[in-house]
Design a protein around this motif. Structure first.
Motif, mmCIF file in Angstrom:
data_model
loop_
_atom_site.group_PDB
_atom_site.id
_atom_site.type_symbol
_atom_site.label_atom_id
_atom_site.label_comp_id
_atom_site.label_asym_id
_atom_site.label_seq_id
_atom_site.Cartn_x
_atom_site.Cartn_y
_atom_site.Cartn_z
ATOM 1 N N ASN A 97 0.819 -1.460 0.220
ATOM 2 C CA ASN A 97 0.160 0.229 -0.524
ATOM 3 C C ASN A 97 0.698 1.467 0.024
ATOM 4 O O ASN A 97 0.081 2.781 0.284
ATOM 5 N N ARG A 99 2.944 4.473 -2.107
ATOM 6 C CA ARG A 99 3.087 5.555 -2.920
ATOM 7 C C ARG A 99 3.829 5.815 -3.481
ATOM 8 O O ARG A 99 4.132 6.534 -2.033
ATOM 9 N N ASP A 100 3.274 6.511 -4.925
ATOM 10 C CA ASP A 100 5.011 8.079 -4.947
ATOM 11 C C ASP A 100 3.659 8.799 -4.695
ATOM 12 O O ASP A 100 3.399 8.931 -4.669
ATOM 13 N N ASP A 101 4.577 9.704 -5.737
ATOM 14 C CA ASP A 101 4.877 10.757 -5.206
ATOM 15 C C ASP A 101 2.984 11.295 -5.878
ATOM 16 O O ASP A 101 2.225 12.202 -5.753
ATOM 17 N N ASP A 102 2.856 10.836 -6.901
ATOM 18 C CA ASP A 102 2.032 10.543 -8.114
ATOM 19 C C ASP A 102 0.290 9.748 -7.837
ATOM 20 O O ASP A 102 -0.133 9.535 -8.346
ATOM 21 N N GLY A 103 1.459 8.872 -6.595
ATOM 22 C CA GLY A 103 -0.475 7.850 -6.338
ATOM 23 C C GLY A 103 0.065 6.456 -6.778
ATOM 24 O O GLY A 103 -0.773 5.971 -6.277
ATOM 25 N N ARG A 104 0.820 6.040 -7.412
ATOM 26 C CA ARG A 104 1.294 5.412 -8.222
ATOM 27 C C ARG A 104 1.640 3.991 -7.509
ATOM 28 O O ARG A 104 2.294 4.134 -5.761
#
Length: 209
Positions: A97, A99-104
């Motif tokens: 769960n 995620r990176d800064d882009d929500g991926r």
């Protein structure tokens, strides 16, 4: 969790025993469970039967480090391969769960725990982690501490392959011992030189008389 992390499982288990000192901290189920660290679910599977099994795996992992430390690369690889065959891994892609800064999702390869028993799960992870370290960085990156009588296992991650000790404490102890040895040698040489000079003077005095 990265594969490199799993190599610490091997070091952690091997270092529960210090053969030269006659010490063994792997004496209870709780000690086995502690080896799993944050993986509490896997730790809960440990039973009294795992204590003996863990000790057996520990000896085989130490043999890998001993072969590598002795410069026998083929033996180290063969010993590790036998562990990999006996304790196969179950790789899975996981993101936990995160995620990176882009929500991926931050996907990575995760080694799932073996369902049969605690020893099989730990051995599979430790062997795979050690195999990754060996193939990625070289057999000579597996070492045993040179600060006698320690001989704890370590993984050399230095940039110039210069690590020789398992910890700063052992490095300091070894350096202090080496310094004292040099001082004793210098003192012995000085005394020897002084005695030689005295004998030369005595010999000269006898000749002059």
């Amino acid at each position: 969790m990265e594969l490199a992390y799993y190599s610490d499982y091997a070091v952690r288990l091997v270092n529960t025993e210090e053969p030269a000192r006659g010490k063994d901290s792997l004496t209870s189920v709780d000690a086995v469970r502690d080896l799993f660290g944050a993986n509490k679910e896997a730790a809960r599977r440990a039973t009294d039967a795992d204590l003996t099994r863990f000790r057996g795996v520990r000896g085989r992992l130490r043999a890998v480090f001993e072969a590598a430390d002795g410069g026998d690369e083929e033996l180290a690889v063969n010993l590790l391969n036998s562990l990999l065959l006996e304790f196969p891994v179950s790789p899975q892609i996981s993101g936990h769960n995160h995620r990176d800064d882009d929500g991926r999702p931050l996907w990575h390869l995760h080694l799932s725990d073996h369902p049969s028993n605690a020893t099989a799960g730990y051995a599979a992870i430790a062997a795979m982690g050690l195999a990754f370290h060996l193939t990625e960085y070289g057999v000579d990156r597996l070492g045993l501490c040179e600060a006698a009588p320690c001989r704890n296992a370590y993984l050399d991650t230095s940039t110039n392959r210069s690590r020789r000790y398992c910890s700063d404490r052992c490095a300091t102890r070894a350096n202090v011992a080496a310094y004292r040895a040099r001082k004793r040698l210098e003192a012995d040489r000085s005394q020897s030189t002084g005695r030689t000079a005295e004998k030369t003077q005595d010999s000269t005095a006898v000749t002059e008389r």
